[in-house]
Structure formats: C-alpha cells, structure tokens
Design an enzyme around this catalytic site. Structure first.
Site, PDB file in Angstrom:
ATOM      1  N   GLU A   1     -13.338  11.738  -1.418  1.00  0.00           N
ATOM      2  CA  GLU A   1     -13.183  11.414  -2.838  1.00  0.00           C
ATOM      3  C   GLU A   1     -12.751  12.641  -3.655  1.00  0.00           C
ATOM      4  O   GLU A   1     -13.295  13.733  -3.494  1.00  0.00           O
ATOM      5  CB  GLU A   1     -14.498  10.878  -3.387  1.00  0.00           C
ATOM      6  CG  GLU A   1     -14.416  10.436  -4.843  1.00  0.00           C
ATOM      7  CD  GLU A   1     -15.742   9.917  -5.350  1.00  0.00           C
ATOM      8  OE1 GLU A   1     -15.792   8.778  -5.837  1.00  0.00           O
ATOM      9  OE2 GLU A   1     -16.748  10.659  -5.249  1.00  0.00           O
TER      10      GLU A   1
ATOM     11  N   GLU B   1     -17.593  -7.341 -10.510  1.00  0.00           N
ATOM     12  CA  GLU B   1     -17.856  -6.226  -9.607  1.00  0.00           C
ATOM     13  C   GLU B   1     -19.346  -5.902  -9.542  1.00  0.00           C
ATOM     14  O   GLU B   1     -19.736  -4.843  -9.053  1.00  0.00           O
ATOM     15  CB  GLU B   1     -17.064  -4.996 -10.065  1.00  0.00           C
ATOM     16  CG  GLU B   1     -15.551  -5.214 -10.046  1.00  0.00           C
ATOM     17  CD  GLU B   1     -14.771  -4.018 -10.553  1.00  0.00           C
ATOM     18  OE1 GLU B   1     -15.406  -2.964 -10.802  1.00  0.00           O
ATOM     19  OE2 GLU B   1     -13.553  -4.131 -10.710  1.00  0.00           O
TER      20      GLU B   1
END
Length: 374
Positions: A304, A328
């Site tokens: 990331e 989500e």
C-alpha cells in the site's frame, strides 16, 4: 480447431497475445456485418449489438485449440458473455467464427467504441490485471475471478501508477527491480487483498548477492488520506470507525480516529479520490488541497502507498455526523475538534495511526501560513 472474432478489448494485441499465450499468430482484421460496437454505458469496456447496415470492425483468429479456448473462457467467462457462431468477413473471404455476445439487457449502449481511446487509458492496467486473472486458471472459477475483479484491477492500477511515478534516488541506491533474481513466485491467497510470496535473491551493499530468501507481502491498492482543516475556526475533522487491523491485533479499542481515507479507483487521480471520499465519508465538500506527502506506511510487509493531504474547508460544528457507503458496510462517525484538541490526542496516544500523526505534525508546521495574518 475453432475460429473466434474479437471486436473489443481483445483487439488490443498485447492483451490478445497474453490471453492466447502466443496462439494469435493467425490474427487479421475482419468485420461482422449488421452489427455495431459501442462503449457499454458507464463501463470501461464495449458491447456489440445487431444494427442493420453497420459493420463491426475487429480481429479474426483462426485455428484455435481447446487449450486457447479454455484460456479465453477463463478470461471472459465470468463477465456475462456467451459465444455465438456468426459469419465474418476478412481479406481472405468469409469465415464462420464464434463471437462473445453480452447477456441480453445487462448493459445499454453508450457512444461508439474506440479501441485507441480505451488503450490509451486502460490498456496497460488491463494487461497487468489480465496477468493476475490468467494465473488463477485451475484454482478459481470464472465466477470467483469475476467477484474479485474490482480488486484485481485496483491492484493493477497501483502497479501501473508505481511504474509511472518519478522516484528520486539521490541518497539511496538507484538499483531497480531488475536486479532482484526470483526463483519462484506464488499467490497463496487472494480476495480483498492478495498475498504474494517469492523466493528471491537481491544485491547486497558489499557487492555480493544475498542467499535465497522467502518474502511475502500483502498486495493492495494505493490510497488517499485527507485531513479537513478550517483555518478560520482553527478546527479539523477526523473520522472514527471500526478497523480490522487493531481488532485482529487484540487492541482494546478497535474503533480508530483517522483522517478521511479511501482507495484510488482505477482511472482516478489522488486529488479526485480525496474529494470523492470527503463526500462519501463525511458529506463534506473540500477546497484547496495541501500536499502532506506520499509514502509506504509499512514497506516491510505491505505494498500500500498513501497520498496524504490537508484540505482547506468550512467546518461548522454541525459538520460532524454519520457517513460512509452502506454498500461497502462503512459505518463512520466524524468529529469536528480544535487543533489544540487534535494535538492533545497525539500527545496522549489516542491518535495512533500514521496518516493522522503525519498530517497533524504537518499541520503544526504549516498552521500559521494557512491561517494567514492574525
């Protein structure tokens, strides 16, 4: 042996060669009469439909083996396409060929399809994503691949972004990834994240190569963080939500204070993501973005890469509230607090994640400039 006619993304020759594993040597231009190709509305791929008098231009590939067809079905099969036999015309005559048609009524047509426009924006990302998709042959069903494809494409976009981002090497070594020797690679887990594992050797600073070592990393997408700041009120907005990392670690308080944050969708830039996430997580429209920095929060184990900003905006007390995308499963509470309260949270350790700490320290250094003359 079978013949197929391609009219969309598989007309991009690097993608066709990858999916067919070099079996596309017979590919040549062809067209399908009384059909037209359009962008699928609100999608990044095309659809074909009957249209009298039109000609759908594409690529005919003849003599495909069942192995090549299996690779095609694995790549296309999870995306609601079905093969139908049609007659297409190339420079050497007419041929019966199978064509991937979308499921009836699934998508509606947009503007006429342009392979060149698609390749310029999506070609490289799609090529990287296709490499991962093909690697799952024999391991995942076409439905499982389709269910994971959003994250596959997000990971691919991050890899493409990494290759395209200038990266200085004034103090550190200028060695590149080509200096790493890989003996074996695998992907033992893939879902929201992928776990990629390699047996590799890398150059040492003494000039020798390291022994063969095993290394693994969680592979995710790039993300943005944004800390909204109101220079007139000298206030910031932070969000609070349940986080799986602290929970899995056994933290007594797995609800975490953070800046607004979110993954960079393929086709987005970091600043665009920052503005979108501010609306989704805090119902907040932000102004100018001040760049805090770009960085790997955990380079020893996670791919990331973060782009962090402080955003100038108006933060009245009623700006705090609930937000997040229900689709989500996000459950987010926002807090509007003074800058002094933010720094108190830093001092006590209640602010305990890297993006919030870095943004708070950056704001401490730049606060006077942002507030202007007193």
């Amino acid at each position: 042996m079978r013949n197929l006619f391609f009219y969309g993304t598989l007309c991009y020759r690097p993608l066709l060669d990858l999916v067919l594993e070099g079996a596309a040597h017979s590919a040549r231009p062809a067209n399908l009469a009384d059909h037209a190709v359009y962008w699928a509305k609100d999608q990044i791929f095309p659809m074909i439909r009957p249209e009298a008098g039109a000609h759908a231009a594409g690529m005919l590939v003849t003599g495909l083996t069942e192995k090549a067809i299996a690779r095609l079905d694995h790549y296309e099969g999870g995306f609601a396409y079905q093969l139908a036999t049609m007659q297409v015309e190339s420079n050497d005559g007419r041929h019966d060929a199978e064509v991937y048609f979308p499921e009836e009524g699934l998508w509606s047509p947009g503007v006429p399809w342009s392979l060149e426009d698609w390749a310029a924006e999506w070609g490289e990302i799609t090529l990287v994503a296709a490499e991962e998709v093909i690697s799952y042959m024999g391991r995942l069903s076409v439905k499982e691949v389709a269910d994971r494809f959003q994250m596959i494409r997000l990971r691919a976009a991050s890899k493409v972004r990494a290759r395209a981002t200038p990266s200085p090497a004034d103090l550190r070594s200028s060695w590149g990834p080509d200096r790493v020797q890989v003996a074996h690679r695998s992907r033992p887990y893939t879902n929201y994240f992928a776990l990629e594992e390699e047996d590799l050797s890398f150059p040492r600073f003494d000039g020798a190569m390291s022994p063969l070592v095993n290394r693994a990393a969680f592979v995710g997408g790039d993300a943005v963080t944004v800390l909204p700041y109101d220079p007139k009120r000298d206030a910031v907005l932070v969000v609070e939500q349940f986080r799986i990392g602290p929970y899995m670690r056994g933290d007594l308080h797995p609800w975490v204070l953070e800046p607004i944050a979110g993954r960079i969708d393929p086709g987005e830039g970091p600043e665009e993501t920052a503005r979108r996430e501010a609306v989704e997580e805090a119902n907040l429209t932000i102004g100018d973005l001040e760049h805090v920095g770009n960085y790997y929060p955990t380079p020893g184990a996670v791919t990331e890469y973060l782009y962090s900003y402080v955003a100038l905006c108006d933060l009245p007390e009623d700006a705090a509230g609930l937000g997040g995308m229900l689709g989500e499963a996000e459950d987010i509470r926002s807090h509007v607090i003074s800058f002094e309260r933010l720094m108190e949270l830093v001092r006590t350790g209640e602010a305990d994640n890297a993006p919030l700490l870095l943004s708070a320290y950056w704001l401490m250094q730049n606060r006077d400039r942002l507030r202007g003359p007193s």
